[in-house]
Design a protein around this motif. Structure first.
Motif, PDB file in Angstrom:
ATOM      1  N   MET A  35       0.840  -1.186   0.000  1.00 30.98           N
ATOM      2  CA  MET A  35       0.000   0.000   0.000  1.00 30.98           C
ATOM      3  C   MET A  35       0.877   1.237   0.000  1.00 30.98           C
ATOM      4  N   ILE A  36       0.527   2.166  -0.862  1.00 27.78           N
ATOM      5  CA  ILE A  36       1.228   3.436  -0.940  1.00 27.78           C
ATOM      6  C   ILE A  36       0.220   4.536  -0.618  1.00 27.78           C
ATOM      7  N   TYR A  37       0.577   5.389   0.334  1.00 29.94           N
ATOM      8  CA  TYR A  37      -0.223   6.559   0.657  1.00 29.94           C
ATOM      9  C   TYR A  37       0.547   7.769   0.151  1.00 29.94           C
ATOM     10  N   ARG A  38      -0.155   8.644  -0.561  1.00 32.49           N
ATOM     11  CA  ARG A  38       0.485   9.835  -1.104  1.00 32.49           C
ATOM     12  C   ARG A  38      -0.557  10.919  -1.338  1.00 32.49           C
ATOM     13  N   GLU A  39      -0.069  12.139  -1.589  1.00 34.18           N
ATOM     14  CA  GLU A  39      -0.961  13.235  -1.913  1.00 34.18           C
ATOM     15  C   GLU A  39      -1.628  12.980  -3.261  1.00 34.18           C
ATOM     16  N   ALA A  40      -2.877  13.371  -3.364  1.00 32.17           N
ATOM     17  CA  ALA A  40      -3.622  13.235  -4.616  1.00 32.17           C
ATOM     18  C   ALA A  40      -3.161  14.304  -5.607  1.00 32.17           C
ATOM     19  N   VAL A  41      -3.156  13.923  -6.876  1.00 30.61           N
ATOM     20  CA  VAL A  41      -2.841  14.848  -7.966  1.00 30.61           C
ATOM     21  C   VAL A  41      -3.992  14.801  -8.976  1.00 30.61           C
ATOM     22  N   ILE A  42      -4.016  15.775  -9.855  1.00 33.98           N
ATOM     23  CA  ILE A  42      -5.117  15.878 -10.821  1.00 33.98           C
ATOM     24  C   ILE A  42      -5.271  14.597 -11.636  1.00 33.98           C
ATOM     25  N   ALA A  43      -4.165  13.966 -11.996  1.00 36.89           N
ATOM     26  CA  ALA A  43      -4.227  12.734 -12.795  1.00 36.89           C
ATOM     27  C   ALA A  43      -4.947  11.599 -12.064  1.00 36.89           C
ATOM     28  N   ASP A  44      -5.103  11.701 -10.739  1.00 33.79           N
ATOM     29  CA  ASP A  44      -5.792  10.669  -9.952  1.00 33.79           C
ATOM     30  C   ASP A  44      -7.319  10.777 -10.026  1.00 33.79           C
ATOM     31  N   ILE A  45      -7.829  11.875 -10.513  1.00 31.64           N
ATOM     32  CA  ILE A  45      -9.268  12.132 -10.409  1.00 31.64           C
ATOM     33  C   ILE A  45     -10.133  11.053 -11.063  1.00 31.64           C
ATOM     34  N   PRO A  46      -9.803  10.532 -12.245  1.00 37.72           N
ATOM     35  CA  PRO A  46     -10.663   9.461 -12.780  1.00 37.72           C
ATOM     36  C   PRO A  46     -10.783   8.257 -11.833  1.00 37.72           C
ATOM     37  N   GLN A  47      -9.685   7.866 -11.191  1.00 35.85           N
ATOM     38  CA  GLN A  47      -9.752   6.745 -10.251  1.00 35.85           C
ATOM     39  C   GLN A  47     -10.441   7.144  -8.946  1.00 35.85           C
ATOM     40  N   ILE A  48     -10.257   8.381  -8.506  1.00 33.62           N
ATOM     41  CA  ILE A  48     -10.962   8.877  -7.326  1.00 33.62           C
ATOM     42  C   ILE A  48     -12.467   8.801  -7.564  1.00 33.62           C
ATOM     43  N   MET A  49     -12.912   9.251  -8.729  1.00 32.34           N
ATOM     44  CA  MET A  49     -14.340   9.226  -9.052  1.00 32.34           C
ATOM     45  C   MET A  49     -14.855   7.789  -9.144  1.00 32.34           C
ATOM     46  N   LYS A  91      -0.889   0.101  -8.265  1.00 32.59           N
ATOM     47  CA  LYS A  91      -1.140   1.247  -9.146  1.00 32.59           C
ATOM     48  C   LYS A  91      -2.618   1.600  -9.317  1.00 32.59           C
ATOM     49  N   ALA A  92      -3.476   1.023  -8.480  1.00 33.49           N
ATOM     50  CA  ALA A  92      -4.901   1.361  -8.506  1.00 33.49           C
ATOM     51  C   ALA A  92      -5.263   2.077  -7.210  1.00 33.49           C
ATOM     52  N   ILE A  93      -5.991   3.173  -7.317  1.00 29.71           N
ATOM     53  CA  ILE A  93      -6.447   3.903  -6.131  1.00 29.71           C
ATOM     54  C   ILE A  93      -7.622   3.147  -5.520  1.00 29.71           C
ATOM     55  N   VAL A  94      -7.480   2.824  -4.223  1.00 31.39           N
ATOM     56  CA  VAL A  94      -8.516   2.065  -3.522  1.00 31.39           C
ATOM     57  C   VAL A  94      -9.196   2.885  -2.427  1.00 31.39           C
ATOM     58  N   GLY A  95      -8.707   4.086  -2.188  1.00 32.45           N
ATOM     59  CA  GLY A  95      -9.301   4.965  -1.198  1.00 32.45           C
ATOM     60  C   GLY A  95      -8.747   6.362  -1.343  1.00 32.45           C
ATOM     61  N   PHE A  96      -9.531   7.343  -0.868  1.00 34.70           N
ATOM     62  CA  PHE A  96      -9.056   8.729  -0.931  1.00 34.70           C
ATOM     63  C   PHE A  96      -9.715   9.558   0.159  1.00 34.70           C
ATOM     64  N   SER A  97      -9.065  10.658   0.482  1.00 35.72           N
ATOM     65  CA  SER A  97      -9.625  11.623   1.428  1.00 35.72           C
ATOM     66  C   SER A  97      -9.288  13.022   0.923  1.00 35.72           C
ATOM     67  N   ILE A  98     -10.203  13.963   1.188  1.00 36.03           N
ATOM     68  CA  ILE A  98     -10.005  15.348   0.771  1.00 36.03           C
ATOM     69  C   ILE A  98     -10.537  16.258   1.877  1.00 36.03           C
ATOM     70  N   VAL A  99      -9.724  17.231   2.271  1.00 31.81           N
ATOM     71  CA  VAL A  99     -10.128  18.199   3.289  1.00 31.81           C
ATOM     72  C   VAL A  99     -10.172  19.588   2.653  1.00 31.81           C
ATOM     73  N   ASP A 100     -11.143  20.378   3.090  1.00 33.20           N
ATOM     74  CA  ASP A 100     -11.396  21.711   2.564  1.00 33.20           C
ATOM     75  C   ASP A 100     -11.020  22.750   3.627  1.00 33.20           C
ATOM     76  N   LEU A 101      -9.947  23.497   3.365  1.00 36.67           N
ATOM     77  CA  LEU A 101      -9.519  24.540   4.297  1.00 36.67           C
ATOM     78  C   LEU A 101     -10.432  25.766   4.245  1.00 36.67           C
ATOM     79  N   LYS A 102     -11.073  26.006   3.117  1.00 44.13           N
ATOM     80  CA  LYS A 102     -11.910  27.189   2.972  1.00 44.13           C
ATOM     81  C   LYS A 102     -13.140  27.103   3.875  1.00 44.13           C
TER      82      LYS A 102
END
Length: 149
Positions: A1-15, A54-65
């Protein structure tokens, strides 16, 4: 398992993960767009992913605004492996390094997510949106829980 910051290229797998979940499903998938994800991980806050083979199996996103947890979702095939807690903790460590402002989230009552957040130390403070439970995490509560880290 690799944990890393999300990048724009990850969005299709995030969705793909977002649409695969069994709880807190989107009533209308068009309500959350790729453009929304771009905004939340590049302008409003930050996101993290868990990758396996190489497949995203989970994600998290926090909103500072708006000081809230915008998303924390795990592919149902990878639940109950500690991925959600790892993403949660990375997200909150980063959040509270940026601000000491209380963070909030909403989730469906009587869901596994409700239980997850209660165990993680979140405090229910009422309701939000369409009957969701509104939870808060203060900086002090987070710091107290993580004194040995």
């Amino acid at each position: 398992m690799i944990y890393r910051e999300a990048v724009i290229a990850d969005i299709p797998q995030i969705m793909k993960v977002r649409l695969a979940v069994k709880e807190n499903t989107l009533s209308n998938p068009a309500l959350v767009t790729n453009e929304d994800c771009v905004e939340f991980i590049t302008e409003r806050g930050k996101g993290w992913v868990c990758e396996i083979d190489k497949a995203i199996v989970g994600f998290s996103i926090v909103d500072l605004k708006d000081n809230n947890i915008w998303a924390l979702f795990i592919d149902p095939d990878y639940e109950k492996k500690g991925i959600g807690r790892q993403l949660h903790d990375r997200m909150l460590h980063w959040y509270f390094d940026q601000t000491k402002t209380t963070v909030w989230l909403g989730t469906a009552p009587k869901s596994r997510a409700e239980n997850f957040y209660r165990i993680a130390g979140w405090k229910a403070i009422g309701t939000h949106g369409k009957g969701e439970i509104k939870f808060e995490m203060t900086f002090e509560n987070w710091r107290t829980q993580n004194v040995n880290e």
